[in-house]
Design a protein around this motif. Structure first.
Motif, PDB file in Angstrom:
ATOM      1  N   ARG B  88       0.826  -1.199   0.000  1.00 21.03           N
ATOM      2  CA  ARG B  88       0.000   0.000   0.000  1.00 21.03           C
ATOM      3  C   ARG B  88       0.854   1.240   0.000  1.00 21.03           C
ATOM      4  NH1 ARG B  88      -2.934   1.619   5.315  1.00 21.03           N
ATOM      5  NH2 ARG B  88      -4.446  -0.006   5.038  1.00 21.03           N
ATOM      6  N   ARG B  89       1.857   1.203   0.815  1.00 21.70           N
ATOM      7  CA  ARG B  89       2.642   2.432   0.941  1.00 21.70           C
ATOM      8  C   ARG B  89       3.481   2.685  -0.289  1.00 21.70           C
ATOM      9  NH1 ARG B  89       3.904   1.303   6.683  1.00 21.70           N
ATOM     10  NH2 ARG B  89       2.037   1.992   7.728  1.00 21.70           N
ATOM     11  N   SER B  90       4.017   1.644  -0.862  1.00 27.34           N
ATOM     12  CA  SER B  90       4.885   1.895  -2.002  1.00 27.34           C
ATOM     13  C   SER B  90       4.086   2.364  -3.200  1.00 27.34           C
ATOM     14  CB  SER B  90       5.665   0.646  -2.350  1.00 27.34           C
ATOM     15  OG  SER B  90       4.756  -0.408  -2.609  1.00 27.34           O
ATOM     16  N   SER B  91       2.859   1.951  -3.256  1.00 29.62           N
ATOM     17  CA  SER B  91       2.091   2.371  -4.424  1.00 29.62           C
ATOM     18  C   SER B  91       1.592   3.790  -4.273  1.00 29.62           C
ATOM     19  CB  SER B  91       0.907   1.436  -4.638  1.00 29.62           C
ATOM     20  OG  SER B  91       0.042   1.511  -3.520  1.00 29.62           O
ATOM     21  N   LEU B  92       1.395   4.188  -3.062  1.00 27.72           N
ATOM     22  CA  LEU B  92       0.781   5.486  -2.870  1.00 27.72           C
ATOM     23  C   LEU B  92       1.778   6.585  -2.589  1.00 27.72           C
ATOM     24  CD1 LEU B  92      -2.330   4.450  -0.846  1.00 27.72           C
ATOM     25  CD2 LEU B  92      -2.266   5.359  -3.120  1.00 27.72           C
ATOM     26  N   VAL B 109      10.136   4.780  10.053  1.00 26.95           N
ATOM     27  CA  VAL B 109       9.941   5.359   8.724  1.00 26.95           C
ATOM     28  C   VAL B 109      11.210   6.054   8.290  1.00 26.95           C
ATOM     29  CG1 VAL B 109       8.637   7.086   7.454  1.00 26.95           C
ATOM     30  CG2 VAL B 109       7.507   5.637   9.095  1.00 26.95           C
ATOM     31  N   GLN B 110      11.581   5.793   7.069  1.00 23.94           N
ATOM     32  CA  GLN B 110      12.664   6.576   6.489  1.00 23.94           C
ATOM     33  C   GLN B 110      12.047   7.479   5.439  1.00 23.94           C
ATOM     34  OE1 GLN B 110      15.005   3.567   4.927  1.00 23.94           O
ATOM     35  NE2 GLN B 110      15.789   2.838   6.880  1.00 23.94           N
ATOM     36  N   ILE B 111      12.212   8.709   5.670  1.00 24.47           N
ATOM     37  CA  ILE B 111      11.439   9.635   4.876  1.00 24.47           C
ATOM     38  C   ILE B 111      12.356  10.641   4.224  1.00 24.47           C
ATOM     39  CG2 ILE B 111       9.708  11.431   4.982  1.00 24.47           C
ATOM     40  CD1 ILE B 111       8.757   9.959   7.522  1.00 24.47           C
ATOM     41  N   THR B 112      12.079  10.897   2.992  1.00 24.67           N
ATOM     42  CA  THR B 112      12.720  12.056   2.394  1.00 24.67           C
ATOM     43  C   THR B 112      11.805  13.247   2.605  1.00 24.67           C
ATOM     44  OG1 THR B 112      11.630  11.705   0.303  1.00 24.67           O
ATOM     45  CG2 THR B 112      13.695  10.581   0.639  1.00 24.67           C
ATOM     46  N   SER B 113      12.342  14.228   3.207  1.00 18.80           N
ATOM     47  CA  SER B 113      11.477  15.346   3.568  1.00 18.80           C
ATOM     48  C   SER B 113      11.080  16.125   2.333  1.00 18.80           C
ATOM     49  CB  SER B 113      12.211  16.268   4.540  1.00 18.80           C
ATOM     50  OG  SER B 113      13.214  16.946   3.840  1.00 18.80           O
ATOM     51  N   ARG B 114       9.872  16.517   2.312  1.00 18.99           N
ATOM     52  CA  ARG B 114       9.432  17.351   1.213  1.00 18.99           C
ATOM     53  C   ARG B 114       8.599  18.475   1.765  1.00 18.99           C
ATOM     54  NH1 ARG B 114       3.850  15.187  -0.424  1.00 18.99           N
ATOM     55  NH2 ARG B 114       3.915  16.584  -2.144  1.00 18.99           N
ATOM     56  N   LEU B 128       0.794   9.604  13.714  1.00 22.34           N
ATOM     57  CA  LEU B 128      -0.174   9.592  14.798  1.00 22.34           C
ATOM     58  C   LEU B 128      -1.565   9.227  14.316  1.00 22.34           C
ATOM     59  CD1 LEU B 128       0.836  12.666  16.906  1.00 22.34           C
ATOM     60  CD2 LEU B 128       0.951  10.289  17.530  1.00 22.34           C
ATOM     61  N   VAL B 129      -1.947   9.867  13.244  1.00 21.63           N
ATOM     62  CA  VAL B 129      -3.294   9.608  12.747  1.00 21.63           C
ATOM     63  C   VAL B 129      -3.297   8.272  12.023  1.00 21.63           C
ATOM     64  CG1 VAL B 129      -5.074  10.412  11.174  1.00 21.63           C
ATOM     65  CG2 VAL B 129      -3.772  12.041  12.523  1.00 21.63           C
ATOM     66  N   PRO B 130      -4.149   7.374  12.423  1.00 20.36           N
ATOM     67  CA  PRO B 130      -4.135   6.069  11.757  1.00 20.36           C
ATOM     68  C   PRO B 130      -4.550   6.191  10.307  1.00 20.36           C
ATOM     69  CG  PRO B 130      -5.989   6.242  13.237  1.00 20.36           C
ATOM     70  CD  PRO B 130      -5.131   7.435  13.491  1.00 20.36           C
ATOM     71  N   GLY B 131      -3.791   5.553   9.476  1.00 16.66           N
ATOM     72  CA  GLY B 131      -4.113   5.624   8.060  1.00 16.66           C
ATOM     73  C   GLY B 131      -3.659   6.900   7.411  1.00 16.66           C
ATOM     74  N   GLY B 132      -2.817   7.627   8.115  1.00 16.21           N
ATOM     75  CA  GLY B 132      -2.438   8.915   7.573  1.00 16.21           C
ATOM     76  C   GLY B 132      -1.184   8.898   6.730  1.00 16.21           C
ATOM     77  N   GLU B 133      -0.664   7.706   6.502  1.00 18.41           N
ATOM     78  CA  GLU B 133       0.610   7.695   5.790  1.00 18.41           C
ATOM     79  C   GLU B 133       0.453   7.959   4.324  1.00 18.41           C
ATOM     80  OE1 GLU B 133      -0.451   4.966   7.358  1.00 18.41           O
ATOM     81  OE2 GLU B 133       0.668   4.849   9.220  1.00 18.41           O
TER      82      GLU B 133
END
Lengths: 422, 168
Positions: B88-92, B109-114, B128-133
């Motif tokens: 799910r995450r990689s597609s979105l 999470v490894q995140i590139t900041s934008r 924090l918010v569920p499903g907020g990724e």
């Protein structure tokens, strides 16, 4: 005549691909003519023109206009070899008129290659004349019956005036373009300063971009802003104007709420154990909370409607006390857990008394058994362990008990322990 | 406190009914004993909390992303969740790198900041918010507002219940 002078270069630049620019150029004149109603004095307007031309950067369109009248190159050395910047209004007129006549000479006698550019220049000057409200000069300058109408009329008249010969094609196309573009360019898009390079860029004013991308961007920004505002109302302490700090507040508040849920679910371990009666109406310390449950939740459970929150019998509290004391004997850890399960916490006596006196006006004052400790030594350094998260504005109902550590008279336990329920 | 404003179909009352039902059910299954070990206490606490979150998620009338995510979290076991979350995450995600979710609440999470300086807080909010990724900023703010509202309701109800019961 070779177009190597600066004014000719300017004309070339103006003629080059986007024919918008010269028209916008002319539009500037049109704009200027808007605030120059015929009743106003011409001198003021000319002085304004002159003042703008004297600015180096402001509108380089003016500079382009100025260029034909700059100190010309040797080939253009003419009686109009004057410094325009220093000229006053009348002088400027004379220069215009003389230039017009001069160009006319060139056109009438000249070759086709140059003529179009010269005509363009003439048109510009013509437009200026029109803006300045000098129909006579223009008429005399071009020999065409011009009337002080809009710019289009004059341009068409100009074209008609020069009607024949090699002008037809560029004239016709330019005429078509000019009218349409003048009609269109009356819109709000601003005019870019046409630079003296071949590539022209038009930059729209802020807030009036017609680019779909920027419109979408703007919409998105607006939506985000209104969502942030809605969030601001939900979150307390939302007086921050900065977006980053606002986000910080939001994140902290969400964390806090989640923590509260955790704590509250912990505190119900002991409470919900005994019985879960259905409640119809119940005043809460939060001031106005009501729980209304449907009646279908099992007939086996007794129904009890608590009209008001009565302080329970004190024996249950004393029972708790004894229980805690017993637990404390064996192990502090379990005692703490037991207390936590009950939704209680430990706090030093001094603090407890202070709080109890402070909250003696609270809605449910349940102060019982505030007995000074006997036989307890040491400091009351048990730290307050709040099992339910901060109540916020509502004043907690405090019930302060003191654990008579009678069984610990031998001094095992240090410190004054008091059990209070926040 | 006036009784006239009671709305039988409001979020609060819906949540309350469900939650009380769940509580009684938990109670019936495993009544608390005074000598329960910490582990049992912890289990019970977990059950109560999950019941609270589930009942809240169910009480939401309009299907919200966070409610669906909460329910999904509580239903699927963690190993299946990990696989699904990868897909799910990689597609979105467009700009974020791989994320691994171990179990609820512990997301590495490894995140590139934008998006300038707001990146850190935004990612925190997403956690924090569920499903907020997997939502853009606009929707994320919307979900956050609704989530905060529901959380406050939940806290209110739970607190009153706790006060009511622990006074017995």
């Amino acid at each position: 005549m070779q177009p190597c002078s600066r004014e000719m270069q300017a004309m070339n630049s103006l003629l080059n691909p986007s024919q918008q620019i010269p028209l916008q150029d002319l539009q500037i004149n049109g704009h200027h003519s808007q605030f120059d109603d015929p009743a106003s004095s011409h001198d003021d307007f000319l002085e304004q023109m002159l003042s703008t031309t004297s600015f180096p950067v402001s509108s380089s369109s003016w500079s382009d206009l100025k260029s034909p009248w700059d100190p010309p190159k040797p080939e253009e050395s003419d009686p109009c070899n004057l410094d325009n910047n220093a000229a006053d209004g009348f002088h400027h007129e004379e220069i215009l008129a003389s230039k017009l006549r001069q160009q006319q000479h060139h056109i009438n006698g000249g070759d086709g290659s140059n003529s179009f550019q010269a005509m363009k220049m003439m048109m510009m000057m013509q437009q200026q004349m029109m803006a300045a409200g000098r129909p006579t000069v223009s008429a005399s300058g071009c020999g065409v019956g011009n009337h002080q109408g809009g710019g289009e009329g004059s341009m068409l008249a100009l074209f008609n005036g020069f009607g024949d010969g090699s002008f037809h094609h560029p004239q016709a196309s330019f005429g078509a373009n000019s009218t349409t573009e003048i009609n269109q360019s009356q819109g709000p898009t601003a005019v870019a300063p046409p630079q003296e390079k071949p590539k022209q860029k038009v930059r729209a004013r802020r807030g009036q971009a017609t680019d779909p991308h920027s419109i979408a961007e703007r919409l998105r920004r607006v939506r985000i802003a209104e969502r942030m505002k809605a969030l601001q109302e939900l979150v307390p302490n939302a007086n921050k104007t900065d977006k980053a700090s606002m986000l910080d507040e939001i994140v902290d508040y969400v964390k806090f709420l989640q923590l509260q849920v955790k704590v509250l679910s912990m505190s119900r371990l002991g409470g919900a154990a005994a019985v879960a009666p259905l409640v119809t109406v119940m005043p809460s310390e939060g001031g106005g909370d009501c729980i209304q449950t449907s009646a279908n939740n099992g007939g086996s459970l007794p129904r009890s409607s608590n009209g008001n929150q009565k302080p329970p019998a004190n024996d249950s509290l004393t029972a708790t006390e004894h229980q805690v004391a017993k637990l404390m004997e064996e192990d502090m850890g379990t005692a703490m857990q037991y207390l936590q399960g009950k939704g209680l916490c430990l706090m030093p006596i001094s603090l407890a008394t202070a709080i109890s006196t402070a909250t003696s006006h609270s809605r449910n004052p349940m102060i019982s058994n505030v007995n000074p400790n006997t036989g307890i030594n040491g400091n009351g350094s048990h730290l307050l362990l709040q099992s339910s998260g901060g109540d916020g504005p509502s004043s907690p109902s405090m019930s302060v008990l003191t654990v008579q550590s009678a069984t610990m008279g031998n001094g095992v336990v240090d410190g004054a322990a008091s059990v209070s329920k926040p | 406190m006036d009784l006239h404003n009671l709305n039988p179909s409001s979020l609060k009352s819906r949540f309350t009914t469900r939650f009380l039902r769940a509580l009684t059910e938990i109670n019936a299954r495993k009544p608390i004993a005074s000598s329960s070990s910490p582990r049992e206490i912890f289990q019970r606490y977990r059950r109560i909390k999950d019941a609270a979150d589930t009942s809240m998620a169910y009480s939401v009338r309009s299907r919200r992303t966070w409610s669906k995510a909460t329910l999904w979290r509580l239903r699927t076991p963690s190993h299946r969740r990990r696989l699904a979350s990868f897909g799910r995450r990689s597609s979105l995600n467009k700009t974020r790198t791989t994320t691994t979710a171990s179990h609820r609440g512990a997301v590495v999470v490894q995140i590139t900041s934008r998006g300038g300086g707001l990146g850190v807080q935004l990612e925190e909010l997403r956690e924090l918010v569920p499903g907020g990724e997997a939502m853009d900023l606009c929707n994320l703010l919307d979900e956050t507002a609704h989530y905060i509202k529901c959380l406050t309701t939940q806290v209110q109800v739970m607190r009153t219940i706790a006060n009511l019961y622990s006074l017995e």
